[in-house]
Scaffold this motif. Structure first.
Motif, PDB file in Angstrom:
ATOM      1  N   GLY A  17      -6.175   1.351  -5.963  1.00  0.00           N
ATOM      2  CA  GLY A  17      -5.149   0.771  -5.110  1.00  0.00           C
ATOM      3  C   GLY A  17      -5.793   0.174  -3.882  1.00  0.00           C
ATOM      4  N   SER A  18      -5.035  -0.044  -2.844  1.00  0.00           N
ATOM      5  CA  SER A  18      -5.576  -0.626  -1.614  1.00  0.00           C
ATOM      6  C   SER A  18      -4.973   0.077  -0.399  1.00  0.00           C
ATOM      7  CB  SER A  18      -5.286  -2.130  -1.554  1.00  0.00           C
ATOM      8  OG  SER A  18      -3.886  -2.365  -1.538  1.00  0.00           O
ATOM      9  N   ILE A  19      -5.685  -0.032   0.706  1.00  0.00           N
ATOM     10  CA  ILE A  19      -5.239   0.537   1.986  1.00  0.00           C
ATOM     11  C   ILE A  19      -5.279  -0.569   3.018  1.00  0.00           C
ATOM     12  CG2 ILE A  19      -5.623   2.297   3.729  1.00  0.00           C
ATOM     13  CD1 ILE A  19      -7.165   3.907   1.688  1.00  0.00           C
ATOM     14  N   ARG A  20      -4.192  -0.732   3.758  1.00  0.00           N
ATOM     15  CA  ARG A  20      -4.156  -1.738   4.802  1.00  0.00           C
ATOM     16  C   ARG A  20      -3.378  -1.200   5.989  1.00  0.00           C
ATOM     17  NH1 ARG A  20      -0.353  -5.972   1.426  1.00  0.00           N
ATOM     18  NH2 ARG A  20       1.586  -4.750   1.483  1.00  0.00           N
ATOM     19  N   GLY A  21      -3.580  -1.838   7.131  1.00  0.00           N
ATOM     20  CA  GLY A  21      -2.886  -1.392   8.331  1.00  0.00           C
ATOM     21  C   GLY A  21      -3.444  -2.069   9.559  1.00  0.00           C
ATOM     22  N   GLN A  22      -3.204  -1.438  10.712  1.00  0.00           N
ATOM     23  CA  GLN A  22      -3.618  -2.007  11.994  1.00  0.00           C
ATOM     24  C   GLN A  22      -4.166  -0.903  12.877  1.00  0.00           C
ATOM     25  OE1 GLN A  22      -0.480  -3.657  14.445  1.00  0.00           O
ATOM     26  NE2 GLN A  22      -1.836  -5.211  15.302  1.00  0.00           N
ATOM     27  N   VAL A  23      -5.199  -1.235  13.673  1.00  0.00           N
ATOM     28  CA  VAL A  23      -5.803  -0.308  14.624  1.00  0.00           C
ATOM     29  C   VAL A  23      -5.486  -0.797  16.030  1.00  0.00           C
ATOM     30  CG1 VAL A  23      -7.948   0.742  15.420  1.00  0.00           C
ATOM     31  CG2 VAL A  23      -7.643   0.247  12.994  1.00  0.00           C
ATOM     32  N   LEU A  24      -4.927   0.116  16.856  1.00  0.00           N
ATOM     33  CA  LEU A  24      -4.535  -0.214  18.219  1.00  0.00           C
ATOM     34  C   LEU A  24      -5.287   0.665  19.201  1.00  0.00           C
ATOM     35  CD1 LEU A  24      -0.654  -0.432  17.712  1.00  0.00           C
ATOM     36  CD2 LEU A  24      -2.292  -2.319  17.673  1.00  0.00           C
ATOM     37  N   ALA A  25      -5.421   0.172  20.433  1.00  0.00           N
ATOM     38  CA  ALA A  25      -6.006   0.930  21.535  1.00  0.00           C
ATOM     39  C   ALA A  25      -5.311   0.497  22.819  1.00  0.00           C
ATOM     40  CB  ALA A  25      -7.510   0.704  21.633  1.00  0.00           C
ATOM     41  N   ASP A  26      -4.717   1.445  23.529  1.00  0.00           N
ATOM     42  CA  ASP A  26      -3.949   1.146  24.745  1.00  0.00           C
ATOM     43  C   ASP A  26      -2.811   0.176  24.461  1.00  0.00           C
ATOM     44  OD1 ASP A  26      -5.684   2.771  26.205  1.00  0.00           O
ATOM     45  OD2 ASP A  26      -7.052   1.109  26.591  1.00  0.00           O
ATOM     46  N   GLY A  27      -2.234   0.281  23.267  1.00  0.00           N
ATOM     47  CA  GLY A  27      -1.113  -0.559  22.899  1.00  0.00           C
ATOM     48  C   GLY A  27      -1.474  -1.974  22.487  1.00  0.00           C
ATOM     49  N   LYS A  28      -2.792  -2.282  22.403  1.00  0.00           N
ATOM     50  CA  LYS A  28      -3.233  -3.624  22.047  1.00  0.00           C
ATOM     51  C   LYS A  28      -4.097  -3.566  20.785  1.00  0.00           C
ATOM     52  CE  LYS A  28      -3.345  -5.184  26.885  1.00  0.00           C
ATOM     53  NZ  LYS A  28      -4.199  -5.776  27.947  1.00  0.00           N
ATOM     54  N   PRO A  29      -4.117  -4.640  19.994  1.00  0.00           N
ATOM     55  CA  PRO A  29      -4.963  -4.661  18.787  1.00  0.00           C
ATOM     56  C   PRO A  29      -6.435  -4.495  19.154  1.00  0.00           C
ATOM     57  CG  PRO A  29      -3.371  -6.450  18.740  1.00  0.00           C
ATOM     58  CD  PRO A  29      -3.286  -5.875  20.110  1.00  0.00           C
ATOM     59  N   LEU A  30      -7.154  -3.704  18.355  1.00  0.00           N
ATOM     60  CA  LEU A  30      -8.567  -3.441  18.594  1.00  0.00           C
ATOM     61  C   LEU A  30      -9.395  -4.214  17.564  1.00  0.00           C
ATOM     62  CD1 LEU A  30     -10.668  -1.918  20.247  1.00  0.00           C
ATOM     63  CD2 LEU A  30     -10.442  -0.009  18.641  1.00  0.00           C
ATOM     64  N   GLU A  31     -10.172  -5.170  18.051  1.00  0.00           N
ATOM     65  CA  GLU A  31     -10.987  -6.005  17.171  1.00  0.00           C
ATOM     66  C   GLU A  31     -12.318  -5.349  16.855  1.00  0.00           C
ATOM     67  OE1 GLU A  31     -12.756 -10.601  17.001  1.00  0.00           O
ATOM     68  OE2 GLU A  31     -11.879  -9.797  18.845  1.00  0.00           O
ATOM     69  N   LEU A  32     -12.828  -5.581  15.637  1.00  0.00           N
ATOM     70  CA  LEU A  32     -14.131  -5.109  15.177  1.00  0.00           C
ATOM     71  C   LEU A  32     -14.244  -3.588  15.160  1.00  0.00           C
ATOM     72  CD1 LEU A  32     -16.562  -7.675  16.850  1.00  0.00           C
ATOM     73  CD2 LEU A  32     -15.673  -7.667  14.520  1.00  0.00           C
ATOM     74  N   ALA A  33     -13.122  -2.895  15.023  1.00  0.00           N
ATOM     75  CA  ALA A  33     -13.165  -1.455  14.801  1.00  0.00           C
ATOM     76  C   ALA A  33     -13.578  -1.186  13.359  1.00  0.00           C
ATOM     77  CB  ALA A  33     -11.811  -0.832  15.095  1.00  0.00           C
ATOM     78  N   THR A  34     -14.293  -0.110  13.137  1.00  0.00           N
ATOM     79  CA  THR A  34     -14.787   0.227  11.809  1.00  0.00           C
ATOM     80  C   THR A  34     -13.802   1.136  11.092  1.00  0.00           C
ATOM     81  OG1 THR A  34     -17.082   0.027  12.557  1.00  0.00           O
ATOM     82  CG2 THR A  34     -16.692   1.255  10.521  1.00  0.00           C
ATOM     83  N   VAL A  35     -13.507   0.784   9.848  1.00  0.00           N
ATOM     84  CA  VAL A  35     -12.640   1.592   8.990  1.00  0.00           C
ATOM     85  C   VAL A  35     -13.432   1.895   7.726  1.00  0.00           C
ATOM     86  CG1 VAL A  35     -10.412   1.747   7.833  1.00  0.00           C
ATOM     87  CG2 VAL A  35     -10.631   0.376   9.917  1.00  0.00           C
ATOM     88  N   ALA A  36     -13.632   3.188   7.439  1.00  0.00           N
ATOM     89  CA  ALA A  36     -14.514   3.551   6.329  1.00  0.00           C
ATOM     90  C   ALA A  36     -14.014   4.792   5.627  1.00  0.00           C
ATOM     91  CB  ALA A  36     -15.943   3.776   6.830  1.00  0.00           C
ATOM     92  N   LEU A  37     -14.403   4.925   4.355  1.00  0.00           N
ATOM     93  CA  LEU A  37     -14.177   6.126   3.551  1.00  0.00           C
ATOM     94  C   LEU A  37     -15.512   6.850   3.423  1.00  0.00           C
ATOM     95  CD1 LEU A  37     -11.832   4.881   0.675  1.00  0.00           C
ATOM     96  CD2 LEU A  37     -11.214   6.299   2.614  1.00  0.00           C
ATOM     97  N   PRO A  38     -15.709   7.983   4.106  1.00  0.00           N
ATOM     98  CA  PRO A  38     -16.989   8.690   4.038  1.00  0.00           C
ATOM     99  C   PRO A  38     -17.348   9.074   2.615  1.00  0.00           C
ATOM    100  CG  PRO A  38     -15.609   9.572   5.802  1.00  0.00           C
ATOM    101  CD  PRO A  38     -14.744   8.655   4.998  1.00  0.00           C
ATOM    102  N   GLY A  39     -18.648   8.992   2.307  1.00  0.00           N
ATOM    103  CA  GLY A  39     -19.112   9.337   0.979  1.00  0.00           C
ATOM    104  C   GLY A  39     -19.035   8.225  -0.031  1.00  0.00           C
TER     105      GLY A  39
END
Length: 435
Positions: A17-39
């Motif tokens: 399947g797939s995983i999607r979403g959004q990462v925020l910081a202080d209520g604002k979109p966070l660019e170039l944040a890393t999203v990973a599945l360990p292992g």
């Protein structure tokens, strides 16, 4: 056959399947944040609007890690269903204090610079390229205070740390002890400088961790590893030219990663004429030809990771004699042996023989072969690290002018290395390593 392939492809698609979403910081979109599945080899970075998407994620429950420099990492569990897209969002909080610098070494564990009892210096790939002259050791000398080298030619340098060298300075290639007749100063380090991603120098006694050879310190050279986007082939090519000895160097590398598997290959070739100095002009007997080849295959899965690397080093290096004519101070060449060799009446070396890529009859041929395997297993809360290495070093010296095809010296060295370590956190939060 086509039907069978279609069924296999359909089964693979249905099991992911797939995983999607959004990462925020202080209520604002966070660019170039890393999203990973360990292992696993699955990971990505967020867009300018903070969005991300991971595709071909195996169905089941996973732990997703969100991280970014200056923010506290966050872990979230997510259930992925086959053929469906799962949405998940994250909000990262700013880190209250600055992070300390960490050196990721090629041995059993990472070393924090600020907590290390001995000084540690690090050179990145960019700094190595900027400091590059004749070889990788000379590049490290320019970038690390307290590190020097004994040089007997443009391609031969041996590192010294605070006045100690040879067997008192341990040289590593991705954590493997470099065994290549390091006790002498007539041959250099058998490592491809174009394939080095970073150099770590431990200045000070490190015998407790690395053995008795590390009395003065350790130089660990880490090669480039494949960390490219999944399913894409990446390559690089470079060329080098130096005016002093008309050195010509070229290197081509390819990297590919897919479904946790990583592949890499590199070939490098350098050749040079005799180098010049301010007093004597061209120095006879300093031309060389050097060939490197590297191949790597690795896999990273939930159970851990493993990597197998094979390298080839082939160097034909002239032997500087140093004999000169007493009147003109021009270099002379040896054409006879024993009583027939009259040092005062040796023939002069002509200008064309000083400005040529052709190797003269008095030379040495050095070959070094390396096979390295590194594996990491996840065992409970700890990790088991294993390192296996095989090296074969052959040095032949052709020093008979009347029989140039006969080796006057032939030395072979076979080395077998193994290292097993288990690292696990204790109840105090400290790391315990058993070797």
């Amino acid at each position: 056959m086509l039907v069978l392939r279609s069924l296999v492809a359909s089964a693979q698609v249905a099991a992911t399947g797939s995983i999607r979403g959004q990462v925020l910081a202080d209520g604002k979109p966070l660019e170039l944040a890393t999203v990973a599945l360990p292992g696993t080899a699955l990971g990505t970075a967020t867009t300018a609007q903070g969005y991300f998407e991971l595709r071909e994620v195996p169905a089941g429950t996973h732990e997703l890690v969100f991280s970014s420099m200056g923010y506290q990492a966050q872990r979230q569990r997510v259930a992925v269903r086959a053929g469906q897209a799962t949405e998940i969002n994250a909000r990262l909080a700013a880190t209250p204090a600055a992070l300390s610098e960490v050196v990721v070494t090629g041995v059993s564990r990472a070393t924090e610079i600020r907590r290390s009892p001995v000084p540690i210096a690090v050179l990145t790939r960019r700094e190595v390229n900027l400091n590059s002259t004749g070889n990788v050791i000379d590049a490290a000398v320019k970038g690390v205070p307290g590190l020097s080298a004994v040089t007997t030619g443009p391609n031969i340098s041996k590192p010294f740390i605070r006045g100690l060298g040879y067997n008192r300075v341990l040289t590593l290639y991705n954590g493997l002890r470099q065994e290549g007749q390091q006790w002498g100063d007539e041959h250099g380090i058998e490592i491809d400088q174009y394939d080095i991603d970073r150099i770590e120098v431990v200045k000070g006694p490190a015998s407790l961790m690395y053995g008795s050879d590390a009395v003065a310190g350790v130089i660990n050279m880490l090669p480039r590893l494949s960390s490219e986007a999944d399913g894409h082939v990446h390559g690089d090519a470079l060329m080098e030219y130096q005016t002093n000895n008309h050195l010509l160097g070229t290197s081509v590398g390819l990297r590919y990663a897919h479904n946790g598997w990583q592949y890499g290959a590199r070939g490098s070739y350098r050749l040079a004429q005799a180098y010049r100095n301010a007093l004597e002009g061209r120095v006879y007997g300093t031309a060389f030809r050097e060939l490197h080849a590297t191949a790597t295959i690795g896999v990273e899965k939930r159970w851990g990771s493993t990597q197998l690397t094979a390298t080839l080093y082939d160097n034909i290096q002239e032997i500087p004699d140093g004999s000169r004519d007493s009147l003109s101070r021009r270099f002379t060449r040896q054409v006879a042996e024993g009583d027939q060799d009259d040092l005062k009446n040796r023939p002069l070396v002509s200008a064309p023989d000083l400005a040529t890529y052709r190797i003269n009859p008095l030379h040495q041929h050095i070959q070094h072969y390396r096979l390295l395997s590194r594996t990491r297993w996840h065992l409970g809360t700890g990790e088991l690290h294993t390192l296996l290495g095989i090296q074969h070093n052959l040095r032949r010296e052709y020093n008979h002018p009347l029989a140039p095809q006969q080796a006057g010296l032939a030395v072979a060295l076979n080395t077998y290395t193994y290292d097993v370590r288990y690292a696990a956190p204790t109840w105090l939060g400290l790391e315990t390593t058993v070797a």
